[in-house]
Scaffold this active site. Structure first.
Site, PDB file in Angstrom:
ATOM      1  N   ASP A  98       0.845  -1.178  -0.179  1.00 19.60           N
ATOM      2  CA  ASP A  98      -0.047  -0.112  -0.035  1.00 19.60           C
ATOM      3  C   ASP A  98       0.679   1.495   0.234  1.00 19.60           C
ATOM      4  O   ASP A  98       0.311   2.379   0.332  1.00 19.60           O
ATOM      5  CB  ASP A  98      -0.889   0.000   1.069  1.00 19.60           C
ATOM      6  CG  ASP A  98      -2.330  -0.871   0.723  1.00 19.60           C
ATOM      7  OD1 ASP A  98      -2.527  -0.995  -0.194  1.00 19.60           O
ATOM      8  OD2 ASP A  98      -2.756  -1.336   1.872  1.00 19.60           O
ATOM      9  N   ASP A 159      -6.320  -5.353  -4.251  1.00 22.29           N
ATOM     10  CA  ASP A 159      -5.897  -3.979  -4.056  1.00 22.29           C
ATOM     11  C   ASP A 159      -4.790  -3.286  -4.508  1.00 22.29           C
ATOM     12  O   ASP A 159      -4.564  -2.089  -4.867  1.00 22.29           O
ATOM     13  CB  ASP A 159      -6.036  -3.572  -2.625  1.00 22.29           C
ATOM     14  CG  ASP A 159      -6.989  -4.645  -1.875  1.00 22.29           C
ATOM     15  OD1 ASP A 159      -7.405  -5.629  -2.126  1.00 22.29           O
ATOM     16  OD2 ASP A 159      -7.554  -4.187  -0.746  1.00 22.29           O
TER      17      ASP A 159
HETATM   18  N1  GLY Z   1      -6.858  -1.965   0.627  1.00 18.38           N
HETATM   19  C1  GLY Z   1      -7.711  -2.602   1.672  1.00 18.38           C
HETATM   20  C2  GLY Z   1      -9.238  -2.294   1.661  1.00 18.38           C
HETATM   21  O1  GLY Z   1      -9.734  -1.815   0.468  1.00 18.38           O
HETATM   22  O2  GLY Z   1      -9.731  -2.285   2.642  1.00 18.38           O
END
Ligand code: GLY
Length: 377
Positions: A98, A159
Site C-alpha cells: 500500500d 487492491d
Molecule cells: N486495501 C484494503 C481495503 O480496501 O480495505
C-alpha cells in the site's frame, strides 16, 4: 471529454456543496489525519496509527480541494500529512504493497505540482520499497507483512492494482524501466489469477513463495471464498484501467471492461452497493466506498472506449454518485464525514460507518467531471 449538460450541472452543484462542507471540516481538523468519524468527529491516525494504509487519502483530499478552490489552507494541510508520514518511511513494518496509497496522494502529487525535491525523495523511497516486494518466482507483489498468525509470504491482493501507478510513475520520472516492468509483471499475473471468467475478482490469491505456483484463494474482506467483495471489484476495475492508461496495453483495457460489465450487471436497482455482491440476500450491509471507487473507475474507463460504451459507463457512474449524493452523503457542515455507510470488511464486528477513502474518491469523481482533477494515480 464531452460531458453531458446533466453531468456538468450535477458536478458544478456538488462542487459548490463540497466547498462549503470541506472548508468547515478542514478548519476544524487542522493537524489531523482522519480515518473515520465517531458522532461526526474525525479521529486522528497521526496519533492512533501513523503507518495505517489509508493515511494518504486526507492529503489527497486536501490536494483536490486546493485544485478546486486555490485556497492555501488545503495545501498546507496536505504538506503536513506528507511530512508526518516520514516516520513510516523509516519503519520497515509500516511499509507494504500500500505504499502507493500513502505516497501517491501526498509526495508524488506534491512533487508533480511543486517539484519539491524532498517529495521526490519520499516518493522514490516508497517506490523502491514497493518494487522490492516483487516475488521473482511468482511474478506478484507481496501484499501484507507477517502478522504472527498466517504465513503471508505468498499472498497478493487485488487492491495492489491501485498501487502499481507508483511504479509506473517512478519509471516515467527516472527513465529507469525496472519499476514499470515489475508493475506490468504483477498486472499480468493478477489478470491471470484474480479475474474470473465472469469478470468478478478474488480478493486474496496465495502463491507458493518458492515456486510461484498459485495455491488457493481466500474471501479476504468479502463474504467468503469465491464471493465478490465489492470494494475489491472496484479496485480491480479502476486498477486495470490505470494499468492501461500507463502502458496503453489493450489487454488491461479489456480486463477493466470485463470487470466493469460484471459490476454494472450486479448493481441493485437502489444504486446502493452491498459489501459483497454474493452476500446473503437478507444481509443489508452496504459499502459506500465501493460505489465511489467504482464511479471513478467507470468515469476514467469511459474516456478510452467508443461512444456507445462510454455512455453506459458514465450513466452508471452518475447513478452511483447521485445515489451517494442524495442518500449517503452528510452535507451538514457540522459533521466531519462526507460518506456514510462504508464498510471495511464483511466479517468485521462493525459495519456502515464513515471511512476516509470513501470521501476521497467521491471528491475525485466530482473533480473528474469538472475536469479540474489533480490526477493522482
Ligand atoms: N486495501 C484494503 C481495503 O480496501 O480495505
Amino acid at each position: 471529454m464531452n460531458w453531458s449538460a446533466e453531468e456538468k450541472k450535477w458536478a458544478a452543484e456538488t462542487a459548490e456543496k463540497l466547498k462549503g462542507k470541506m472548508r468547515a471540516v478542514t478548519e476544524r481538523n487542522r493537524d489531523k489525519i482522519p480515518y473515520t468519524a465517531v458522532n461526526g468527529v474525525f479521529n486522528d491516525m497521526g496519533k492512533d496509527d501513523i503507518a495505517w494504509w489509508t493515511n494518504g487519502f486526507w492529503g489527497g483530499m486536501m490536494w483536490q480541494m486546493h485544485a478546486l478552490t486555490g485556497e492555501e489552507l488545503y495545501k498546507e494541510e496536505a504538506v503536513k500529512t506528507e511530512e508526518k508520514l516520514d516516520v513510516v518511511l523509516m519503519n520497515d513494518k509500516g511499509l507494504d504493497h500500500d505504499n502507493g496509497f500513502k505516497w501517491l496522494p501526498t509526495a508524488v502529487v506534491n512533487y508533480k505540482v511543486t517539484k519539491n525535491p524532498a517529495s521526490l525523495n519520499r516518493a522514490m523511497l516508497a517506490a523502491g520499497n514497493l518494487a522490492g516486494r516483487f516475488n521473482l518466482a511468482g511474478h506478484f507483489i507481496r501484499a501484507w507483512n507477517d502478522n504472527g498468525t498466517d504465513d503471508r509470504r505468498g499472498w497478493a491482493i487485488i487492491d495492489c492494482m491501485m498501487n502499481l501507478p507508483l511504479l509506473y510513475w517512478a519509471s516515467e520520472e527516472t527513465g529507469d524501466p525496472r519499476f514499470g516492468q515489475i508493475a506490468r509483471a504483477h498486472a499480468d499475473r493478477a489478470q491471470e489469477c484474480f479475474v474470473r471468467a465472469d469478470g468478478s475478482v478474488n480478493h486474496i490469491v496465495e502463491f507458493d513463495p518458492e515456486t510461484g505456483e498459485m495455491v488457493r484463494t481466500y474471501g479476504g474482506q468479502g463474504y467468503g471464498v469465491g464471493s465478490s467483495w465489492t470494494r475489491g471489484q472496484s479496485w480491480g476495475l479502476y486498477g486495470f484501467t490505470l494499468s492501461y492508461i500507463h502502458t496503453k496495453d489493450e489487454k488491461y483495457l479489456n480486463t477493466a471492461r470485463r470487470i466493469a460489465h460484471y459490476y454494472i450487471a450486479n448493481i441493485p436497482d437502489s444504486g446502493k452497493i452491498p459489501v459483497d455482491f454474493r452476500q446473503p440476500a437478507d444481509c443489508p450491509w452496504e459499502d459506500s466506498t465501493a460505489a465511489a471507487i467504482a464511479a471513478c473507475g467507470l468515469l476514467e474507463l469511459s474516456k478510452y472506449v467508443e461512444e456507445r460504451d462510454s455512455m453506459v459507463y458514465r450513466k452508471t457512474a452518475m447513478k452511483l454518485l447521485q445515489t451517494l449524493d442524495a442518500e449517503r452523503c452528510s452535507w451538514d457542515p457540522g459533521t466531519d464525514e462526507l460518506l456514510e455507510k462504508c464498510t471495511a470488511a464483511y466479517h468485521d464486528k462493525e459495519h456502515e460507518f464513515p471511512i476516509i477513502y470513501g470521501d476521497y474518491y467521491f471528491i475525485e469523481a466530482v473533480m473528474k467531471i469538472l475536469e479540474k482533477e489533480l490526477f493522482i494515480w
